[in-house]
Design an enzyme around this catalytic site. Structure first.
Site, PDB file in Angstrom:
ATOM      1  N   SER A 146      41.003  40.596  39.902  1.00 29.41           N
ATOM      2  CA  SER A 146      41.204  39.360  39.150  1.00 29.41           C
ATOM      3  C   SER A 146      39.859  38.841  38.660  1.00 29.41           C
ATOM      4  CB  SER A 146      41.857  38.323  40.059  1.00 29.41           C
ATOM      5  OG  SER A 146      41.961  37.092  39.389  1.00 29.41           O
ATOM      6  N   TYR A 160      43.414  33.430  47.495  1.00 31.07           N
ATOM      7  CA  TYR A 160      43.570  34.513  46.504  1.00 31.07           C
ATOM      8  C   TYR A 160      42.196  35.065  46.104  1.00 31.07           C
ATOM      9  CZ  TYR A 160      44.988  36.726  42.073  1.00 31.07           C
ATOM     10  OH  TYR A 160      45.204  37.616  41.039  1.00 31.07           O
TER      11      TYR A 160
HETATM   12  O1  NJP Z   1      52.590  39.588  39.274  1.00 32.12           O
HETATM   13  P1  NJP Z   1      54.140  39.656  39.605  1.00 32.12           P
HETATM   14  P2  NJP Z   1      51.636  40.387  38.252  1.00 32.12           P
HETATM   15  N1  NJP Z   1      55.391  44.352  49.264  1.00 32.12           N
HETATM   16  O2  NJP Z   1      54.347  38.573  40.579  1.00 32.12           O
HETATM   17  C1  NJP Z   1      54.832  43.135  44.303  1.00 32.12           C
HETATM   18  C2  NJP Z   1      46.981  40.671  39.392  1.00 32.12           C
HETATM   19  N2  NJP Z   1      46.606  39.673  38.380  1.00 32.12           N
HETATM   20  O3  NJP Z   1      52.303  41.522  37.617  1.00 32.12           O
HETATM   21  O4  NJP Z   1      58.106  43.229  46.271  1.00 32.12           O
HETATM   22  C3  NJP Z   1      55.559  45.097  48.164  1.00 32.12           C
HETATM   23  O5  NJP Z   1      54.951  39.716  38.381  1.00 32.12           O
HETATM   24  C4  NJP Z   1      56.038  42.499  43.633  1.00 32.12           C
HETATM   25  O6  NJP Z   1      57.218  43.216  43.985  1.00 32.12           O
HETATM   26  P3  NJP Z   1      58.420  42.659  44.923  1.00 32.12           P
HETATM   27  C5  NJP Z   1      47.712  40.155  40.602  1.00 32.12           C
HETATM   28  O7  NJP Z   1      46.857  39.594  41.573  1.00 32.12           O
HETATM   29  C6  NJP Z   1      47.530  39.135  37.545  1.00 32.12           C
HETATM   30  O8  NJP Z   1      50.961  39.360  37.419  1.00 32.12           O
HETATM   31  O9  NJP Z   1      59.622  43.283  44.295  1.00 32.12           O
HETATM   32  N3  NJP Z   1      55.325  44.667  46.923  1.00 32.12           N
HETATM   33  C7  NJP Z   1      55.748  42.709  42.167  1.00 32.12           C
HETATM   34  O10 NJP Z   1      56.197  43.967  41.738  1.00 32.12           O
HETATM   35  C8  NJP Z   1      48.373  41.435  41.104  1.00 32.12           C
HETATM   36  O11 NJP Z   1      47.485  42.155  41.935  1.00 32.12           O
HETATM   37  C9  NJP Z   1      47.135  38.219  36.568  1.00 32.12           C
HETATM   38  O12 NJP Z   1      58.375  41.161  44.884  1.00 32.12           O
HETATM   39  C10 NJP Z   1      54.938  43.388  46.771  1.00 32.12           C
HETATM   40  C11 NJP Z   1      54.237  42.625  42.111  1.00 32.12           C
HETATM   41  O13 NJP Z   1      53.740  42.807  43.470  1.00 32.12           O
HETATM   42  C12 NJP Z   1      48.641  42.216  39.828  1.00 32.12           C
HETATM   43  O14 NJP Z   1      47.860  41.595  38.801  1.00 32.12           O
HETATM   44  C13 NJP Z   1      45.801  37.839  36.453  1.00 32.12           C
HETATM   45  C14 NJP Z   1      54.740  42.547  47.881  1.00 32.12           C
HETATM   46  C15 NJP Z   1      53.764  41.283  41.604  1.00 32.12           C
HETATM   47  O15 NJP Z   1      54.285  41.087  40.333  1.00 32.12           O
HETATM   48  C16 NJP Z   1      50.087  42.238  39.394  1.00 32.12           C
HETATM   49  O16 NJP Z   1      50.553  40.888  39.311  1.00 32.12           O
HETATM   50  C17 NJP Z   1      44.881  38.395  37.326  1.00 32.12           C
HETATM   51  C18 NJP Z   1      54.987  43.068  49.157  1.00 32.12           C
HETATM   52  N4  NJP Z   1      54.858  42.340  50.288  1.00 32.12           N
HETATM   53  C19 NJP Z   1      45.295  39.307  38.274  1.00 32.12           C
HETATM   54  N5  NJP Z   1      54.336  41.335  47.412  1.00 32.12           N
HETATM   55  C20 NJP Z   1      48.110  37.623  35.593  1.00 32.12           C
HETATM   56  N6  NJP Z   1      49.370  37.994  35.639  1.00 32.12           N
HETATM   57  O17 NJP Z   1      47.712  36.786  34.753  1.00 32.12           O
HETATM   58  C21 NJP Z   1      54.298  41.419  46.079  1.00 32.12           C
HETATM   59  O18 NJP Z   1      43.588  38.021  37.200  1.00 32.12           O
HETATM   60  N7  NJP Z   1      54.656  42.651  45.676  1.00 32.12           N
END
Ligand code: NJP
Length: 239
Positions: A146, A160
């Protein structure tokens, strides 16, 4: 004559593939010819991804998994070792935001989840998958970081930001160890992207003012190519 694709014959694992950035990366890697192993907790999101990949002629294996489970990551490595004997691309993208709140008010519950998913899980992926990446002729690892992290601290983003700063140092340390191997490891800062996490972090923002995950996925995919030489870098997907 059949078209050749840049990732034909390669096996790629993507975490956080049920929605958002991970979904877009998984779809693109499959379109480029990789067999994608897609993981997250939400079965519905994974199935939607599978449908899209299959409709486009690609191949995917779904693995529902909570990254906080005690030995799920290690079991997944065993399964991939048995079935493919190698991993060509590892995309550790899953993340959680925790709470945007004064640092002094962060609870142990929030700290535990944020550190477990954003920092400890990536460390476990490194431990479990380094041998499989070394079995590839050109193993590639990409981690989603990030803008809030080792390069910038932001008020109210303490948990975070600390988790992502730790991730940056973790991956860069590992990359330094990999210098003499055929494996390369890098981080991508996606910038602000139209996902559920961003909508939670900035509820007043117009999502349509942000790029769609499909627009930044090519930066991740390029780092999965066998010809990629960068190592230990933090790459800004939006320049
Ligand atoms: O977020 P979101 P993003 N076990 O919430 C999974 C970084 N980032 O695509 O388990 C397994 O739509 C969750 O899956 P589910 C951010 O820090 C973003 O934006 O089904 N999986 C979902 O597929 C992150 O590292 C922005 O709920 C788990 C995914 O993670 C990455 O981008 C800016 C889980 C999250 O999808 C993807 O985030 C930035 C678990 N315990 C960095 N917990 C931005 N969007 O602007 C969560 O600087 N997941």
């Amino acid at each position: 004559m059949t078209d050749t694709k840049p990732l034909d014959g390669r096996v790629a694992l993507v975490t956080g593939a049920s929605r958002g950035i991970g979904y877009a990366i998984a779809k693109l890697l499959a379109a480029q010819g990789a067999h994608v192993i897609a993981t997250a907790r939400t079965q519905g999101g994974l199935e939607e991804l599978d449908d899209e990949i299959q409709a486009a002629g690609g191949a995917c294996t779904l693995v529902p998994l909570d990254l906080q489970s005690p030995d799920g990551i290690e079991k997944l490595a065993d399964i991939i070792a048995d079935r493919w004997g190698k991993l060509d691309a590892l995309v550790v993208n899953a993340g959680v935001l925790g709470l945007i709140t004064p640092t002094a008010q962060l609870s142990s519950k929030v700290w535990n989840e944020v550190l477990a998913v954003n920092l400890i899980a990536p460390a476990r992926f490194i431990r479990a998958f380094e041998p499989l990446l070394k079995q590839s002729d050109a193993g590639r690892a990409v981690f989603t970081t990030s803008g809030v992290g080792s390069r910038r601290a932001k008020a109210f983003w303490g948990a975070y930001g600390a988790s992502k700063a730790g991730l940056d140092i973790l991956v860069q340390s590992w990359a330094n160890e990999l210098a003499d191997s055929s494996v390369r490891a890098n981080l991508v800062n996606p910038g602000t992207v139209r996902t559920r996490m961003r909508a939670t972090a900035a509820p007043g923002e117009d999502p349509l003012s942000l790029p769609h995950p499909d627009e930044i996925a090519p930066v991740f995919a390029s780092l999965c190519l066998p010809g990629e030489t960068r190592n230990g870098e933090i790459i800004d997907a939006q320049g």
